[in-house]
Write a protein that holds these residues in place. Structure first.
Motif, PDB file in Angstrom:
ATOM      1  N   UNK A 153      50.727  49.535  37.311  1.00  9.38           N
ATOM      2  CA  UNK A 153      51.054  49.163  35.941  1.00  9.38           C
ATOM      3  C   UNK A 153      51.740  47.809  35.970  1.00  9.38           C
ATOM      4  N   UNK A 154      51.279  46.882  35.138  1.00 10.83           N
ATOM      5  CA  UNK A 154      51.848  45.528  35.072  1.00 10.83           C
ATOM      6  C   UNK A 154      52.118  45.190  33.612  1.00 10.83           C
ATOM      7  N   UNK A 155      53.305  44.659  33.342  1.00 13.90           N
ATOM      8  CA  UNK A 155      53.645  44.195  32.003  1.00 13.90           C
ATOM      9  C   UNK A 155      53.505  42.686  31.915  1.00 13.90           C
ATOM     10  N   UNK A 156      52.775  42.192  30.891  1.00 14.66           N
ATOM     11  CA  UNK A 156      52.523  40.756  30.722  1.00 14.66           C
ATOM     12  C   UNK A 156      52.788  40.378  29.266  1.00 14.66           C
ATOM     13  N   UNK A 157      53.540  39.303  29.052  1.00 12.34           N
ATOM     14  CA  UNK A 157      53.811  38.827  27.701  1.00 12.34           C
ATOM     15  C   UNK A 157      52.483  38.509  27.005  1.00 12.34           C
TER      16      UNK A 157
ATOM     17  N   UNK B  80      43.429  36.046  29.483  1.00 13.35           N
ATOM     18  CA  UNK B  80      42.460  35.890  30.574  1.00 13.35           C
ATOM     19  C   UNK B  80      42.179  37.222  31.276  1.00 13.35           C
ATOM     20  N   UNK B  81      43.197  38.051  31.459  1.00  9.12           N
ATOM     21  CA  UNK B  81      42.974  39.364  32.083  1.00  9.12           C
ATOM     22  C   UNK B  81      42.074  40.214  31.185  1.00  9.12           C
ATOM     23  N   UNK B  82      42.338  40.193  29.887  1.00 11.65           N
ATOM     24  CA  UNK B  82      41.483  40.950  28.968  1.00 11.65           C
ATOM     25  C   UNK B  82      40.045  40.455  29.029  1.00 11.65           C
ATOM     26  N   UNK B  83      39.859  39.143  29.086  1.00 13.65           N
ATOM     27  CA  UNK B  83      38.512  38.568  29.114  1.00 13.65           C
ATOM     28  C   UNK B  83      37.790  38.857  30.427  1.00 13.65           C
ATOM     29  N   UNK B  84      38.512  38.804  31.562  1.00 11.89           N
ATOM     30  CA  UNK B  84      37.885  38.978  32.873  1.00 11.89           C
ATOM     31  C   UNK B  84      37.754  40.430  33.306  1.00 11.89           C
ATOM     32  N   UNK B  85      38.629  41.290  32.824  1.00 13.79           N
ATOM     33  CA  UNK B  85      38.562  42.701  33.188  1.00 13.79           C
ATOM     34  C   UNK B  85      38.996  42.996  34.611  1.00 13.79           C
ATOM     35  N   UNK B  86      39.681  42.059  35.251  1.00 12.46           N
ATOM     36  CA  UNK B  86      40.166  42.277  36.613  1.00 12.46           C
ATOM     37  C   UNK B  86      41.297  41.300  36.895  1.00 12.46           C
TER      38      UNK B  86
ATOM     39  N   UNK C  44      47.048  43.161  45.914  1.00  6.02           N
ATOM     40  CA  UNK C  44      46.268  44.234  45.299  1.00  6.02           C
ATOM     41  C   UNK C  44      45.180  43.586  44.460  1.00  6.02           C
ATOM     42  N   UNK C  45      43.983  44.102  44.532  1.00  4.77           N
ATOM     43  CA  UNK C  45      42.904  43.665  43.649  1.00  4.77           C
ATOM     44  C   UNK C  45      42.592  44.824  42.717  1.00  4.77           C
ATOM     45  N   UNK C  46      42.601  44.525  41.427  1.00  2.00           N
ATOM     46  CA  UNK C  46      42.504  45.580  40.428  1.00  2.00           C
ATOM     47  C   UNK C  46      41.426  45.322  39.395  1.00  2.00           C
ATOM     48  N   UNK C  47      40.774  46.396  38.995  1.00  2.00           N
ATOM     49  CA  UNK C  47      39.865  46.396  37.850  1.00  2.00           C
ATOM     50  C   UNK C  47      40.665  46.959  36.680  1.00  2.00           C
ATOM     51  N   UNK C  48      40.578  46.294  35.542  1.00  2.99           N
ATOM     52  CA  UNK C  48      41.328  46.748  34.374  1.00  2.99           C
ATOM     53  C   UNK C  48      40.846  48.132  33.948  1.00  2.99           C
ATOM     54  N   UNK C  49      41.762  49.085  33.977  1.00  7.03           N
ATOM     55  CA  UNK C  49      41.462  50.466  33.588  1.00  7.03           C
ATOM     56  C   UNK C  49      41.868  50.725  32.141  1.00  7.03           C
ATOM     57  N   UNK C  50      43.011  50.150  31.749  1.00  5.19           N
ATOM     58  CA  UNK C  50      43.507  50.377  30.388  1.00  5.19           C
ATOM     59  C   UNK C  50      44.475  49.267  30.011  1.00  5.19           C
ATOM     60  N   UNK C  51      44.489  48.907  28.736  1.00  8.80           N
ATOM     61  CA  UNK C  51      45.437  47.936  28.189  1.00  8.80           C
ATOM     62  C   UNK C  51      46.089  48.562  26.974  1.00  8.80           C
ATOM     63  N   UNK C  52      47.420  48.432  26.895  1.00  9.90           N
ATOM     64  CA  UNK C  52      48.157  48.976  25.755  1.00  9.90           C
ATOM     65  C   UNK C  52      49.168  47.958  25.253  1.00  9.90           C
TER      66      UNK C  52
ATOM     67  N   UNK D 242      54.641  42.571  24.587  1.00 10.70           N
ATOM     68  CA  UNK D 242      53.919  42.595  25.856  1.00 10.70           C
ATOM     69  C   UNK D 242      52.671  43.479  25.792  1.00 10.70           C
ATOM     70  N   UNK D 243      51.841  43.282  26.777  1.00 12.25           N
ATOM     71  CA  UNK D 243      50.712  44.168  26.991  1.00 12.25           C
ATOM     72  C   UNK D 243      50.920  44.872  28.318  1.00 12.25           C
ATOM     73  N   UNK D 244      50.691  46.167  28.330  1.00 11.96           N
ATOM     74  CA  UNK D 244      50.743  46.926  29.578  1.00 11.96           C
ATOM     75  C   UNK D 244      49.327  47.033  30.110  1.00 11.96           C
TER      76      UNK D 244
END
Length: 149
Positions: A38-42, A50-56, A105-113, A118-120
């Motif tokens: 879990x990562x919190x980003x403003x 960019x994370x939302x657009x790339x999905x990873x 860690x290399x991650x594929x976006x599983x969920x955004x809230x 911020x976005x989790x």
């Protein structure tokens, strides 16, 4: 929350001129099955979009001697310029990973809230790499290192 020591990491995504990244101290192991973080980003940061657009995304755990890099990604430089002062590689998911990190860690976006400002991001971990060194932590608003036991 200043009394809670937190590990310091750089979360990054994108390739070449579209690389975006920022320093975070809100990275938490979430579960082992499936392995997730879990990562919190403003949400006002360009990295959030960019994370939302790339999905990873990649998470590079910082260690002793990387304080300047943490500060650079916390607001010193902008966009792809943040990546200019350290060696980076593109991981198997084609995300930027800091070569001398104490772990990645290399991650594929599983969920955004979205939550407040911020976005989790919950990332499913698909690859890891260990490293060596003493971890960099944020405690009372200052960057410090912890000696390995």
């Amino acid at each position: 929350m200043r009394n809670l020591a937190s590990g310091v990491a750089i979360v990054a995504t994108g390739t070449e001129t579209t690389r975006r990244g920022l320093t975070v101290s809100s990275v938490t192991s979430l579960c082992l099955d499936p392995p997730c973080v879990l990562v919190g980003v403003n949400s006002s940061s360009e990295t959030h979009a960019a994370i939302l657009a790339n999905g990873r995304f990649g998470v590079s755990l910082l260690g002793r001697g990387q304080e300047d890099l943490a500060l650079r990604f916390a607001g010193g430089a902008k966009g792809v310029e943040r990546f200019a002062t350290a060696p980076w590689e593109q991981g198997m998911l084609d995300v930027p990973l800091l070569e001398p990190a104490i772990g990645v860690l290399e991650c594929v976006l599983h969920h955004h809230q979205p939550v407040g400002t911020h976005g989790l991001f919950i990332g499913r971990i698909v690859a890891t790499r260990g490293g060596n060194g003493d971890p960099l932590v944020n405690f009372h608003g200052a960057l410090r290192t912890l000696a390995q036991a």
